[in-house]
Every structure is written in structure tokens, then in C-alpha cells.
Design an enzyme around this catalytic site. Structure first.
Site, short mmCIF file in Angstrom:
data_model
loop_
_atom_site.label_atom_id
_atom_site.label_comp_id
_atom_site.label_asym_id
_atom_site.label_seq_id
_atom_site.Cartn_x
_atom_site.Cartn_y
_atom_site.Cartn_z
N CYS A 94 40.22 36.27 42.27
CA CYS A 94 40.24 37.68 41.88
C CYS A 94 39.07 37.87 40.91
O CYS A 94 37.99 37.31 41.12
CB CYS A 94 41.58 38.06 41.26
SG CYS A 94 42.06 37.02 39.86
N ARG B 72 35.87 47.13 44.51
CA ARG B 72 35.22 46.03 43.80
C ARG B 72 34.78 44.95 44.78
O ARG B 72 33.67 44.41 44.67
CB ARG B 72 36.15 45.44 42.74
CG ARG B 72 36.46 46.41 41.60
CD ARG B 72 37.36 45.76 40.55
NE ARG B 72 36.67 44.70 39.85
CZ ARG B 72 37.28 43.71 39.19
NH1 ARG B 72 38.61 43.67 39.15
NH2 ARG B 72 36.60 42.80 38.57
#
Length: 278
Positions: free
Chosen positions: A234, A178
Site C-alpha cells: 500500500c 493513487r
């Protein structure tokens, strides 16, 4: 004393009157799974706080997928389950401390100093033959008075400025694919904040799911200088919390959470996006 405590430590203190145990189990994409698991069995006396209903506020255009809750509303919920500033709070989940760390961060942000995270999940507790219960405890309401520490938090503009400041380290807590922009499974745009380093939050765990020792954590963060400001993000401000906790355990003096994280960053089309290694 360490924030991380083992199951034996919890067992020895679970019935002490100033202790409140909080079940933080949650599953992304299955919002009722945590509550259902709690109702099936939990540590005796534990109360349940839900990531999305209790530990986050409503989602809007900006602010990310799990915006921080209103501190007044959260303080009221804490008081309702008997938590005040003198309570020793022990948080646990079954996801490596991911969601328990969110509660640790929130309570620390609101000025609560005695918050612990159980270093083994509920399944380990249960499999070890430790006591479990289906009973929902009756709690005597109390009053939680928040004393917010804004220095623990950064906002979008702070991050924009930090990108230009070599004395600030930005850490991305998501898994490598990611971060690199190769496989975005949750948010609509792939990549990372330019200049960020990747420190996947699960790097704080051993292969058996328990947290690493302080020496092992020190090795994991050896390339993160202690004399810099550290900003951690995050996808939505949740999985950054284990990194914040670990760095705090190691004595890093200036660690801050970008609560909106990647899902907030990409809600502003003018924000730059990077892919690949930094």
C-alpha cells in the site's frame, strides 16, 4: 474459526480472563486523535496501542512511513499490557478494521495464533448501546515471547525479483487514483510498482462499513489466483493488512506483506515506476 468477529461475540467474551481487547483507533495526519478518542470512551477493559508509537518504528531514509516495529520492543509493550502467547486478543478501531488489521498482522507475524478483529467499529458498538468506559484498566504484566514468521514478509529486493516472475501477483491496496498516478495525496511520487494490480483495501467492506461475507470477498478477488504467491503493498504497509487478512480468510496459502510499501519503493531513485492501468 474466522478472524473477523461481531460485536455480540465480543460482548459475550469481554470479561473472560484470557481476553485482552485492544483499541487501535488512529487518524492519519492527526496522530493524537486515537489516544484522545480512547480516553474519552472505549470498550470496557480495552487497552490502547498507537499505530505510530507502538505498532511502527521510527521513520528513516528507507523503510517507508510506518516501518515495522522492533519485535523485541513490541513484545515488551505487549507484555506490559498483559498479553502473552495464550491471550485471546480482540482488536478494534473505527476505520473499517484498517488499524486493527495491522495489529492482527503483527501478532500473527510474531507467532500469536488467537487474534481477532471486530467486524464493526467502536461507533457501531456505542450506537448499539453496548457498554463503554472512560476508565483505564489496570493490567497485570506478562511475558510475550515472539516466534517470528519471516515467510510472511518480503523486502525490497524480493519485490524487484517478483516483478520479473509471472508466478507472483503483486497487489496495490491504495485507492485507484493513487495507483494510477493521477492524484498522490501523501507520498512525494505518484504511480505504482510495475506489474501490480489494484485492489483498493476498502473493497473488502460493504457500503455500511462492515466486512463483506466470504462469498463476496471471493468475488472481489476472483482474478487473483490461489496457486500464486501474492505480495501485498500500500502506501506504508498499513492499509495492505486488510487485503492480507481477507485473502488469508479465503484460504490463500502464500500471502506476503511488503511492509515498506510504496513509500519505501520510491525512496530508491533507481526503482521503476508505472502509471495508468496495467
Amino acid at each position: 474459526m474466522s478472524v473477523l468477529v461481531n460485536k455480540a461475540w465480543v460482548l459475550a467474551r469481554m470479561y473472560e480472563p484470557d481476553v485482552t481487547i485492544v483499541d487501535c483507533r488512529f487518524m492519519l495526519g492527526q496522530p493524537d486523535a486515537g489516544r484522545i478518542s480512547y480516553e474519552e470512551s472505549h470498550i470496557p477493559g480495552a487497552v490502547f496501542l498507537d499505530l505510530e508509537k507502538d505498532l511502527s518504528s521510527s521513520v528513516s531514509e528507507h523503510g517507508g512511513r510506518h516501518p515495522l516495529p522492533d519485535t523485541g520492543q513490541l513484545a515488551a509493550k505487549l507484555g506490559k499490557v498483559g498479553i502473552n502467547r495464550e491471550t485471546r486478543v480482540i482488536a478494534y478501531d473505527d476505520q473499517g478494521g484498517l488499524y486493527a488489521s495491522r495489529l492482527w498482522w503483527l501478532l500473527s507475524y510474531m507467532g500469536h495464533e488467537t487474534v481477532f478483529v471486530m467486524n464493526e467499529g467502536f461507533s457501531v458498538w456505542k450506537d448499539a448501546g453496548y457498554p463503554i468506559s472512560k476508565e483505564q484498566p489496570v493490567r497485570v504484566p506478562s511475558t510475550f515471547t515472539a516466534e517470528v514468521h519471516p515467510e510472511m514478509l518480503v523486502n525490497l529486493e524480493d519485490v524487484r525479483q517478483a516483478m520479473k516472475d509471472p508466478s507472483v501477483v503483486i497487489l496495490d491496496s491504495r485507492e485507484s487514483s493513487r495507483y494510477l498516478g493521477l492524484n498522490e495525496t501523501i507520498d512525494h511520487t505518484a504511480g505504482h510498482i510495475p506489474g501490480a494490480k489494484n485492489k483498493f483495501w476498502k473493497g473488502v467492506l460493504q457500503d455500511n462499513g462492515e466486512w463483506k461475507s466470504l462469498d463476496e470477498l471471493k468475488e472481489y478477488y476472483k482474478d487473483v489466483p490461489k496457486d500464486h504467491e501474492i505480495i501485498v503493498y500500500c502506501g506504508s504497509g498499513v492499509s495492505a493488512c486488510p487485503n492480507v487478512l481477507a485473502l488469508t480468510e479465503l484460504g490463500y496459502p502464500d500471502v506476503r506483506l511488503y511492509a515498506g510499501s510504496w513509500s519505501d519503493w520510491i525512496s530508491y531513485s533507481e526503482n521503476p515506476i508505472a502509471t495508468g492501468e496495467e
